[in-house]
Design an enzyme around this catalytic site. Structure first.
Site, short mmCIF file in Angstrom:
data_model
loop_
_atom_site.label_atom_id
_atom_site.label_comp_id
_atom_site.label_asym_id
_atom_site.label_seq_id
_atom_site.Cartn_x
_atom_site.Cartn_y
_atom_site.Cartn_z
N CYS B 162 0.81 -1.23 0.00
CA CYS B 162 0.00 0.00 0.00
C CYS B 162 0.84 1.27 0.00
O CYS B 162 0.29 2.37 -0.08
CB CYS B 162 -0.93 -0.01 1.20
SG CYS B 162 -1.78 -1.59 1.36
N HIS B 294 -3.43 7.93 5.43
CA HIS B 294 -3.53 6.59 4.86
C HIS B 294 -4.97 6.11 5.06
O HIS B 294 -5.57 5.57 4.16
CB HIS B 294 -2.50 5.64 5.49
CG HIS B 294 -2.37 4.35 4.76
ND1 HIS B 294 -2.08 4.30 3.42
CD2 HIS B 294 -2.52 3.06 5.17
CE1 HIS B 294 -2.06 3.03 3.04
NE2 HIS B 294 -2.33 2.27 4.07
N GLU B 305 -2.66 5.54 13.12
CA GLU B 305 -2.28 6.72 12.36
C GLU B 305 -2.57 8.00 13.16
O GLU B 305 -1.74 8.91 13.20
CB GLU B 305 -3.03 6.75 11.01
CG GLU B 305 -2.63 7.93 10.14
CD GLU B 305 -3.12 7.80 8.70
OE1 GLU B 305 -4.03 7.00 8.42
OE2 GLU B 305 -2.56 8.53 7.85
N LYS B 326 -9.80 7.74 0.62
CA LYS B 326 -10.15 6.34 0.33
C LYS B 326 -11.64 6.11 0.54
O LYS B 326 -12.22 5.19 -0.03
CB LYS B 326 -9.37 5.39 1.24
CG LYS B 326 -7.89 5.25 0.85
CD LYS B 326 -7.23 4.15 1.65
CE LYS B 326 -5.77 3.97 1.27
NZ LYS B 326 -4.91 5.07 1.76
N HIS B 331 -9.45 1.85 -1.66
CA HIS B 331 -8.02 1.66 -1.44
C HIS B 331 -7.42 1.05 -2.71
O HIS B 331 -7.65 -0.12 -3.00
CB HIS B 331 -7.81 0.75 -0.24
CG HIS B 331 -6.40 0.69 0.24
ND1 HIS B 331 -5.32 1.01 -0.56
CD2 HIS B 331 -5.88 0.37 1.45
CE1 HIS B 331 -4.21 0.86 0.14
NE2 HIS B 331 -4.52 0.48 1.36
N PHE B 390 1.31 -2.84 4.59
CA PHE B 390 1.53 -4.16 5.17
C PHE B 390 3.02 -4.47 5.01
O PHE B 390 3.64 -4.14 3.99
CB PHE B 390 0.73 -5.22 4.40
CG PHE B 390 -0.67 -5.42 4.92
CD1 PHE B 390 -1.18 -4.67 5.96
CD2 PHE B 390 -1.48 -6.38 4.34
CE1 PHE B 390 -2.47 -4.88 6.44
CE2 PHE B 390 -2.77 -6.60 4.80
CZ PHE B 390 -3.27 -5.84 5.85
#
Lengths: 88, 402
Positions: B162, B294, B305, B326, B331, B390
Site C-alpha cells: 500500500c 492513509h 495513524e 479512500k 483503497h 503491510f
C-alpha cells in the site's frame, strides 16, 4: 457429535497456540494462549474448513462480531450452533 | 540540491476518467464505491469496490495493444497520457536520455493472472496466450510508459504493497533533487478487482461489506479500489525556463520500516516517517495545514495513524486537517498514494480540502479534524501524504504551494 466439535476446535486452537490439546482449557482466552490477531484469523479459517461453515467474523471488530471469541468455551458454543444451523 | 516541482497530472479511477472529474468528486464529497461487476461475483462475500466504470479499452487501444496491456497497464498509460500532455514535454536528445519512469504497483497484472489461472485450472486448457508473462509482470506499465514517451533514463517499478506509489514518487523526487535527471514520470496503478484479488483480501477478514468509513467509530474495514494516477516531476529551473505551469512543489520525503509485524501497523514507525518528512523538508509541525491520511477504515490503521500524528504534531494537531479520500475512491493498494496526491495538490492549488465521506460517529481514538463528509475551503501552504503498508513499510511525502 457435540464432543467432536469441542475436540476439533480445541485441536485447532492448540495447533495455533503451539500447545498440547490437553493444555487448552475451556475457560482460557485466546490471549491467555498467546494467539494474536493473525493466529485468530487462521484459527477461524481452520474452523470453517473443518466444519464446512461460514463464521461471521470481521477482524476490524473481533469483540463485536456475532461470533463470540471471548473464551475457548464461547468459541466451541458458537461453532456448535453454526454446525447445528447447517444441519437444520 | 535541486528544487522539484510537479508540472503534469493524470488519472483514471472510480471517481472519473480524468483529473477534473476526480477533483469535482473530491469537492462534492461524492463516493465512487458501489457494487462491482466482475466474473463469479456470486462466489464472493465482499461485493463492493471503487471500480472504474464506463471504461471501454477499445476506445483507447487497438487489438494488438490490448493483447499486451493488462488493465493496470492500460490505466497507467491513460493517466500518463494526460500528465505528459499537460506538462507539454517531448522527450528527445539529452532529456530523453536522462528522463525515466518510476511507478508503484502491488499486484501488477492481477487480471491477467486471474484469467489465465482460470483458463488452465478451471477450464483445463493446456495452452495460454504467448504474452501472459509480458502482460502480467509488475514492471509492464513502467516499461510501456517508457516506450510511449521515449524515456531512456532510470526506470523501474516499486512494490511495497500500500506504500508502493509513495515510495515510487519519493524515488523520482530524490533523483531530480540530487541532479541525476531533470524530469521523471511517476505515480502508480493497481487493478486488483478481479475474483482472485478480492478473494485473497476476503481471507484476511479486514474488508467492509458496506462502506469505507475512515476514522468513524462504526468503521468496519477497508474497500478496494482500482485505477492509476501519474505525474510529471520536473526540476524547478527547467520548468521555469520553458514557462511550464507549476502545480505544486515536492519538498520532502521520508521512509521507515517498522521491523515488527507483517500486518499490524506501528505507531512509532508511522511517526518516524512523518517526522522524517518534516525534517527532510525543513518544516516545523505548525507549517502543515493538511494531511491526506492513509486512513484505510480498518480499526488498526486509523487509531494507529491518529496516535502517530498526535505524537509528531503535539498541540499543533488541533489546527490540522486530516482526511481520507479512500472513503471515495477506495483503497487502490499500490496505486493509492498516487491518486491521493491529486487531493493534496487540489488542497494547495484550490484551497479546498477533500472530505472523509461516510463519517457517522466520532471515535475518541481518532480525535483529529477529519473533515467529515463535506469538503472545506481553507488556505493551506504545506501538505503531507501518508502511506503505511503491510509489512511495516512507511512512506510520507511533503508538498508546498508554489
Amino acid at each position: 457429535m457435540s464432543e467432536n466439535v469441542k475436540d476439533k476446535v480445541i485441536e485447532i486452537i492448540a495447533e495455533q497456540a503451539v500447545l498440547e490439546p490437553s493444555d487448552v482449557k475451556m475457560e482460557s482466552t485466546l490471549e491467555d494462549l498467546g494467539i494474536d490477531s493473525l493466529g485468530l484469523v487462521e484459527s477461524i479459517f481452520a474452523i470453517e474448513e473443518a466444519f464446512d461453515i461460514q463464521v461471521p467474523f470481521n477482524a476490524n471488530e473481533p469483540t463485536e462480531s456475532e461470533f463470540d471469541i471471548s473464551s475457548v468455551a464461547a468459541i466451541v458454543t458458537a461453532v456448535e450452533s453454526l454446525v447445528a444451523e447447517k444441519h437444520a | 540540491m535541486k528544487r522539484v516541482v510537479i508540472t503534469g497530472q493524470g488519472t483514471i479511477n472510480a471517481l472519473g476518467h480524468s483529473v477534473p472529474e476526480t477533483l469535482a468528486a473530491f469537492r462534492e464529497g461524492r463516493c465512487g464505491i458501489g457494487e462491482i461487476d466482475i466474473q463469479d461475483l456470486d462466489r464472493l462475500s465482499i461485493r463492493i469496490g471503487g471500480q472504474v466504470r464506463g471504461y471501454d479499452p477499445e476506445a483507447h487501444f487497438n487489438r494488438q495493444q490490448i493483447a499486451l496491456y493488462d488493465r493496470f497497464t492500460q490505466f497507467t498509460l491513460l493517466a500518463a497520457r494526460q500528465a505528459v500532455g499537460q506538462a507539454g514535454l517531448t522527450f528527445s536528445d539529452e532529456l530523453s536520455e536522462e528522463a525515466g519512469v518510476v511507478l508503484g504497483t502491488s499486484g501488477g497484472g492481477m487480471n491477467t493472472l486471474d484469467e489465465n489461472y482460470r483458463s488452465v485450472y478451471e477450464e483445463g486448457k493446456n495452452r495460454v496466450h504467448p504474452f501472459v508473462v509480458p502482460k502480467l509482470m509488475n514492471n509492464a506499465a513502467a516499461s510501456h510508459v517508457s516506450m510511449a514517451y521515449n524515456l531512456k533514463g532510470p526506470s523501474f517499478t516499486v512494490a511495497t504493497a500500500c506504500a508502493s506509489s509513495n515510495h515510487a514518487m519519493g524515488q523520482a523526487f530524490q533523483m531530480i533533487r540530487s541532479g541525476m535527471t531533470r524530469v521523471m514520470v511517476t505515480g502508480g496503478s493497481e487493478s486488483m478487482l478481479c475474483f482472485g484479488g478480492i478473494k485473497a483480501w476476503e481471507g484476511l477478514r479486514v474488508m467492509s461489506k458496506d462502506a469505507c468509513r475512515p476514522f468513524s467509530a462504526n468503521r468496519n474495514g477497508m474497500v478496494q479500489g482500482e485505477g492509476a494516477a501519474v505525474f510529471v516531476f520536473e526540476e524547478y529551473d527547467h520548468a521555469r525556463a520553458r514557462g511550464a505551469e507549476i502545480l505544486a512543489e515536492v519538498i520532502g520525503f521520508a521512509m521507515t520500516s517498522d521491523a515488527s509485524d507483517i500486518v499490524m501497523p506501528s505507531r512509532q514507525g508511522a511517526a518516524r516517517a512523518i517526522s522524517g518528512a518534516l525534517r527532510d523538508a525543513r518544516l516545523a509541525p505548525g507549517d502543515v495545514g493538511y494531511i491526506n491520511a492513509h486512513g484505510t477504515g480498518t480499526a488498526a490503521n486509523d487509531k494507529t495513524e491518529c496516535a502517530a500524528v498526535a505524537d509528531v504534531f503535539g498541540a499543533d494537531a488541533d489546527r490540522l486537517m486530516m482526511s481520507s479520500t479512500k472513503s471515495m475512491h477506495g483503497h487502490l493498494i499500490g496505486g493509492t498514494g498516487a491518486v491521493e496526491l491529486l487531493a493534496c495538490i487540489m488542497a494547495l492549488r484550490e484551497g479546498i480540502i477533500p472530505p472523509t465521506v461516510g463519517y457517522e460517529e466520532p471515535d475518541p481514538e481518532c480525535a483529529l479534524d477529519v473533515v467529515p463528509n463535506e469538503a472545506r475551503e481553507a488556505e493551506v501552504d504545506v501538505v503531507l501524504s501518508n502511506a503505511f503498508a503491510f509489512g511495516g513499510l512507511n512512506a510520507v511525502l511533503a508538498l508546498r504551494k508554489v
